[in-house]
Each structure stands twice: as C-alpha cells, then as structure tokens.
Design a protein around this motif. Structure first.
Motif, PDB file in Angstrom:
ATOM      1  N   VAL A 149       0.874  -1.192  -0.024  1.00 28.19           N
ATOM      2  CA  VAL A 149       0.027  -0.045   0.133  1.00 28.19           C
ATOM      3  C   VAL A 149       0.992   1.128  -0.011  1.00 28.19           C
ATOM      4  CG1 VAL A 149      -1.829   1.334   1.012  1.00 28.19           C
ATOM      5  CG2 VAL A 149      -1.882  -1.297   1.305  1.00 28.19           C
ATOM      6  N   TYR A 150       2.021   1.139   0.892  1.00 25.58           N
ATOM      7  CA  TYR A 150       2.835   2.294   0.835  1.00 25.58           C
ATOM      8  C   TYR A 150       3.533   2.534  -0.470  1.00 25.58           C
ATOM      9  CZ  TYR A 150       3.151   3.286   5.806  1.00 25.58           C
ATOM     10  OH  TYR A 150       2.888   3.662   7.185  1.00 25.58           O
ATOM     11  N   ALA A 151       3.873   1.598  -1.121  1.00 21.17           N
ATOM     12  CA  ALA A 151       4.503   1.619  -2.433  1.00 21.17           C
ATOM     13  C   ALA A 151       3.576   2.190  -3.449  1.00 21.17           C
ATOM     14  CB  ALA A 151       4.906   0.449  -2.937  1.00 21.17           C
ATOM     15  N   THR A 152       2.238   1.849  -3.402  1.00 19.27           N
ATOM     16  CA  THR A 152       1.257   2.313  -4.434  1.00 19.27           C
ATOM     17  C   THR A 152       1.215   3.626  -4.138  1.00 19.27           C
ATOM     18  OG1 THR A 152       0.360  -0.050  -4.457  1.00 19.27           O
ATOM     19  CG2 THR A 152      -0.870   1.989  -5.376  1.00 19.27           C
ATOM     20  N   VAL A 153       0.862   4.135  -2.740  1.00 22.38           N
ATOM     21  CA  VAL A 153       0.631   5.567  -2.680  1.00 22.38           C
ATOM     22  C   VAL A 153       1.731   6.392  -2.896  1.00 22.38           C
ATOM     23  CG1 VAL A 153       0.314   7.234  -0.698  1.00 22.38           C
ATOM     24  CG2 VAL A 153      -0.936   4.957  -0.724  1.00 22.38           C
ATOM     25  N   ILE A 154       3.100   5.945  -2.737  1.00 29.07           N
ATOM     26  CA  ILE A 154       4.143   6.719  -2.982  1.00 29.07           C
ATOM     27  C   ILE A 154       4.221   7.084  -4.394  1.00 29.07           C
ATOM     28  CG2 ILE A 154       6.624   6.766  -2.965  1.00 29.07           C
ATOM     29  CD1 ILE A 154       6.776   5.221  -0.515  1.00 29.07           C
ATOM     30  N   ALA A 155       4.132   6.110  -5.361  1.00 32.63           N
ATOM     31  CA  ALA A 155       4.071   6.267  -7.022  1.00 32.63           C
ATOM     32  C   ALA A 155       3.047   7.178  -7.208  1.00 32.63           C
ATOM     33  CB  ALA A 155       3.787   4.959  -7.422  1.00 32.63           C
ATOM     34  N   GLU A 156       1.658   7.027  -6.631  1.00 31.61           N
ATOM     35  CA  GLU A 156       0.657   8.011  -6.974  1.00 31.61           C
ATOM     36  C   GLU A 156       0.689   9.332  -6.652  1.00 31.61           C
ATOM     37  OE1 GLU A 156      -3.272   9.911  -6.048  1.00 31.61           O
ATOM     38  OE2 GLU A 156      -2.133   8.852  -4.527  1.00 31.61           O
ATOM     39  N   GLN A 157       1.207   9.624  -5.503  1.00 30.96           N
ATOM     40  CA  GLN A 157       1.511  10.774  -4.881  1.00 30.96           C
ATOM     41  C   GLN A 157       2.779  11.518  -5.716  1.00 30.96           C
ATOM     42  OE1 GLN A 157      -0.648  12.753  -2.566  1.00 30.96           O
ATOM     43  NE2 GLN A 157      -1.672  10.953  -3.115  1.00 30.96           N
TER      44      GLN A 157
END
Length: 422
Positions: free
Chosen positions: A328-336
């Motif tokens: 989840v962290y990795a996905t949010v980092i990429a999205e942000q």
C-alpha cells in the motif's frame, strides 16, 4: 512591472490555505462520513455535490476581478472558512449532524472557491510569467501538501482520538475544531505576509478591467482559440481521478471481506501523511523545475502519463490484497509522486488558457470546468463501485483516463510556454 514582493514568504502558505479547506470538504468529509456510518452511495452523491461552488465560481469571479482587492477577498474568505469548520465541529454530536454539517460545508465550499479565485488572481498579477512557471511546482506542491495535511495529519489525529475516546463522534468533532483553529492561524499569517501594495501591482490591470462588464469578461473566455477542444480536455482530463479520489479511502478502510484493504483510520493518515507527503513534494518541485527549464511542450505527455499510470497499483491491490502494508505504501508513493509531477503540466496549461485580459476571471472559468469534470463523475462513483466491486472499479478508473490523454495530443500551445527566459 516586476515587484520585489518576496514570493517565497507568501506563495507556500497562501496555496496551503487554498488546499486545506478543499481537502477537508471534498476528501476528509468522505472519511468522516464513512466512519460515522454513512453508506458509499450517499457519500458519493452528497460529497460530490460539494464540488458545485467550484463549478459555478466563474459566475461571481468577475465581481472579485472588478471590486475591491484580491488580498481583501482571500483574507475575508479564509476567516469565514475558519468559522465554518469550527461550527461543523460543534454540530457533529447532534442527531441530525449529516444534514447540518453538509449545509455548513456548503458555506465553507463557497468561501473556499472564492478564496481560490482571489488567490489565483493575486498569483497571476503579482508575478512575472517566468516567476509563475518557476513557482508553479512550489505552488502545486504546497497545495497538495495542504491536502495531504487534511488526508494525512488530520485523519491521523481523528484516528488517534477515536482510539483515545472510543467515540467516533467526539473524535471527529475535535478534529474539525482543530482544523478551524489551524485555518485561523493561517489567515493571520497571510494577513501579515502577503504584499499590501496590490494597488501598485495591478494598477494598469485594474484600469483595464474596470471598464469591462460582467458579460464581456465572461463571454471573451469562450472566444479563445480551440475553445471546444480546450473545454473537452479540461472536463475529461480528471475523469478517472475524480472517481478514484471518492472511492479510494473507502477501499482502504473497508474490510477485506468487502473487497477493501482493512486499514484503520490511523493507518490511512500515516500512509498519506508521511511517505505520501515526501513523494508529492519531490514530484511537485521536479515538475515545476522541468517546465521552467524546457517549457510545457516537452513535458505535457510524460507528465500526464506520470499521473495516470500509478492507478495500475490500485488495480493490483484490489485483486491480490497483499498481506503486507508495504505494498500500500509503495502504491501511494507512486501515485503521489506522479500526481505532484504530472499535475504541474495541467495547471500550467490552464494558465496558458487564461492568459490575456481578465486573466483572473478566465482562470476561474477554466478551473470551474475542471471542478465540473470532478463533480459529475464523483457523484456516480459510489454506484459504479458498488456495481463493479473494487477490483473492476479501478480498471474502469484507469480506462477513464484515456480520453484526456488522447485529447491532449491535439492541443495547440507554444512549446516553450512557461520556460524561464533568463
């Protein structure tokens, strides 16, 4: 005329003051109502209707252009926003809190939309074009930082208070009061930090627009080149994002048995308020620097793709539900990061569209259409999600980004627009 107004002192906080109310009204309200027992369909409809003030703000933006100063407008609107959030906090414990809080949020939304018009106009009038492109990344970054303060820090505080008191109504009541106090402090800071000589900055501009009527100011926007294509692009560019933003928090909070990730309110606050903030900051700064160095033409498509491709991460999360929160962290980092980097191109294009006389009103009209493109899809996002389920919903969201990408290839604008000239 170039004005030495120390923009580093006021641009970050002024844009923070635009983003925080928007985040609370549009995004954090979704989390709040979800935790207080409101269903996804009602959340999608009623919180999307809160976009309406941003949609229709062009109807009153000429009055902000023609009467008083932008500084007086945004200071008074920020004060009204502060009071509105304090009132929301006090009404949450009431039995009919949903209706009352929505009504007060509407007042805050109108004030916030007016604050945006005045703040945008102040930015466009107080800075030279090369300054505008240079500070665009900073401006966008602090706007998004304020949104992450809402979606991150404020949500974390609400989650902490939920655990501390064991009472969700009390937790969210205190959280809204805290937001109101923060906005009050920001308003005071902006009073002292923003240039107090706007009449000198905009003297020639004011003389020009004062002779224009409301109708003329409004109508000239629709006489711009490629206006049909421009409006289609603005409306469709955020078609996927508008639905993603409404259902992303319910997805993260809903239990795995319902297709969600089963995170707590506090988890969501931590994810968006830590690594998400860092990724957004880096992306936004790099986006502004890239356009300032090379111009909008070179970066338009890469930046748009950077915004949309990370949605694939949510598709994977919704289908595989990995046990580790690191995914989840990795996905949010990429999205942000992608959002911070990519949104700079869209905002720079809106500055191009608004360029010319009555730029404050025209920029407001452009962002009003942008808000319409967020409101209408967001209203039906809850129904689409319930019908498709989270996994197929995120696939649909990704597909919804394609029309905006296609339309962007037909837009005509100077390739070096926004490039630093010195």
């Amino acid at each position: 005329m170039k004005i030495d107004n120390r923009p580093w002192y006021w641009i970050p906080v002024l844009n923070f003051a635009s983003g925080l109310p928007y985040a609370i009204i549009i995004s954090v309200s979704v989390i709040m109502y979800k935790n207080l027992g409101i269903n996804n369909e009602d959340i999608g409809i009623y919180t999307s209707l809160l976009y309406l003030p941003w949609v229709i703000k062009p109807l009153w933006s000429p009055f902000i252009d023609l009467y008083s100063t932008k500084r007086k407008w945004f200071l008074s609107m920020q004060l009204l926003i502060s009071l509105a959030f304090l009132i929301v906090g006090l009404t949450i414990p009431l039995s009919n809190f949903f209706v009352i809080s929505l009504a007060v949020f509407w007042v805050a939304a109108f004030a916030s939309a007016s604050n945006d018009v005045a703040s945008d106009g102040f930015y466009l009038l107080a800075l030279e074009k090369d300054q505008q492109s240079f500070f665009l990344g900073i401006r966008s970054t602090f706007y998004r930082l304020s949104m992450l303060t809402g979606n991150g820090l404020m949500v974390f505080i609400a989650g902490y208070l939920e655990q501390e008191y064991g009472d969700k109504q009390k937790a969210w009541s205190y959280t809204m009061i805290i937001v109101g106090l923060i906005m009050t402090i920001i308003t005071i800071y902006n009073y002292f930090s923003t240039p107090k000589t706007e009449s000198k900055i905009v003297e020639s501009y004011t003389e020009t627009v004062s002779n224009k009527s409301f109708t003329v100011v409004f109508a000239t926007f629709f006489q711009k080149k490629q206006i049909g294509l421009v409006l289609a692009f603005i409306l469709l560019f955020r078609l996927g994002e508008s639905q993603l933003l409404k259902m992303l928090t319910p997805f993260l909070i809903d239990p795995v048995t319902a297709g969600g990730m089963g995170l707590t309110t506090q988890d969501v606050g931590v994810i968006y308020g830590t690594f998400g903030v860092i990724a957004l900051t880096v992306g936004g700064i790099l986006g502004g620097i890239a356009i300032s160095r090379d111009g909008l033409g070179k970066w338009m498509l890469p930046m748009i793709l950077a915004m949309h491709i990370p949605i694939i991460g949510f598709i994977l999360l919704s289908h595989f539900h990995p046990g580790s929160v690191l995914y989840v962290y990795a996905t949010v980092i990429a999205e942000q990061f992608g959002y911070g980097f990519g949104f700079a191109a869209f905002m720079m294009y809106l500055i191009y569209v608004a360029d010319g006389e009555s730029k404050t009103s025209h920029y407001s009209i452009a962002t009003g259409f942008m808000a319409l493109g967020m409101m209408l899809p967001g209203m039906v996002s809850g129904y689409i999600q319930e019908y498709l389920g989270y996994g197929n919903f995120f696939i649909w969201v990704f597909l919804a980004t394609i029309p905006g990408v296609i339309l962007s290839r037909f837009l005509i604008f100077p390739a070096d627009f926004g490039k630093k000239t010195t």
